[in-house]
Design a protein around this motif. Structure first.
Motif, PDB file in Angstrom:
ATOM      1  N   ALA A 246       0.751  -1.409  -0.038  1.00  0.00           N
ATOM      2  CA  ALA A 246      -0.131   0.015  -0.071  1.00  0.00           C
ATOM      3  C   ALA A 246       0.830   1.125  -0.025  1.00  0.00           C
ATOM      4  O   ALA A 246       0.693   2.307  -0.633  1.00  0.00           O
ATOM      5  N   ILE A 247       2.001   1.382   0.575  1.00  0.00           N
ATOM      6  CA  ILE A 247       2.715   2.432   0.821  1.00  0.00           C
ATOM      7  C   ILE A 247       3.524   2.827  -0.653  1.00  0.00           C
ATOM      8  O   ILE A 247       3.457   3.958  -1.093  1.00  0.00           O
ATOM      9  N   GLU A 248       3.790   1.766  -1.330  1.00  0.00           N
ATOM     10  CA  GLU A 248       4.645   1.823  -2.413  1.00  0.00           C
ATOM     11  C   GLU A 248       3.490   2.513  -3.484  1.00  0.00           C
ATOM     12  O   GLU A 248       3.603   3.090  -4.499  1.00  0.00           O
ATOM     13  N   LEU A 249       2.146   1.769  -3.317  1.00  0.00           N
ATOM     14  CA  LEU A 249       1.181   2.243  -4.421  1.00  0.00           C
ATOM     15  C   LEU A 249       0.908   3.594  -4.188  1.00  0.00           C
ATOM     16  O   LEU A 249       0.776   4.481  -4.999  1.00  0.00           O
ATOM     17  N   LEU A 250       0.703   4.221  -2.952  1.00  0.00           N
ATOM     18  CA  LEU A 250       0.439   5.649  -2.630  1.00  0.00           C
ATOM     19  C   LEU A 250       1.736   6.400  -3.089  1.00  0.00           C
ATOM     20  O   LEU A 250       1.378   7.344  -3.554  1.00  0.00           O
ATOM     21  N   ASP A 251       2.904   6.030  -2.845  1.00  0.00           N
ATOM     22  CA  ASP A 251       4.029   6.744  -3.326  1.00  0.00           C
ATOM     23  C   ASP A 251       3.980   7.037  -4.950  1.00  0.00           C
ATOM     24  O   ASP A 251       4.295   8.019  -5.494  1.00  0.00           O
ATOM     25  N   GLU A 252       3.539   5.821  -5.650  1.00  0.00           N
ATOM     26  CA  GLU A 252       3.310   5.927  -6.958  1.00  0.00           C
ATOM     27  C   GLU A 252       2.252   6.751  -7.321  1.00  0.00           C
ATOM     28  O   GLU A 252       2.316   7.554  -8.712  1.00  0.00           O
ATOM     29  N   LEU A 253       1.133   6.818  -6.959  1.00  0.00           N
ATOM     30  CA  LEU A 253      -0.016   7.461  -7.070  1.00  0.00           C
ATOM     31  C   LEU A 253       0.497   8.949  -6.825  1.00  0.00           C
ATOM     32  O   LEU A 253       0.099  10.086  -7.865  1.00  0.00           O
ATOM     33  N   GLY A 254       1.200   9.284  -5.804  1.00  0.00           N
ATOM     34  CA  GLY A 254       1.442  10.949  -5.433  1.00  0.00           C
ATOM     35  C   GLY A 254       2.490  11.100  -6.672  1.00  0.00           C
ATOM     36  O   GLY A 254       2.350  12.510  -7.113  1.00  0.00           O
TER      37      GLY A 254
END
Length: 59
Positions: free
Chosen positions: A3-11
């Motif tokens: 989830a953290i990597e996904l949010l970083d990519e989305l940001g």
């Protein structure tokens, strides 16, 4: 991908999109995705120059 990597990519993608998007609405903008993708960077450049000349804050 957690989830953290996904949010970083989305940001990262959001910041990239914001940097190339126009700062003002364009009612007459093309509604076809390909034409819009070609027109948006020019509109964004024009908007940012106009904003800077008028003393508006950066977006």
């Amino acid at each position: 991908m957690d989830a953290i990597e996904l949010l970083d990519e989305l940001g990262r993608r959001l910041r990239q999109a914001e940097s190339t998007a126009p700062t003002r609405p364009r009612p007459g903008a093309p509604d076809r995705p390909r034409a819009l993708a070609l027109a948006a960077p020019f509109a964004a450049f024009y908007d940012r120059i106009r904003d800077r000349l008028r003393g508006r804050p950066r977006t």
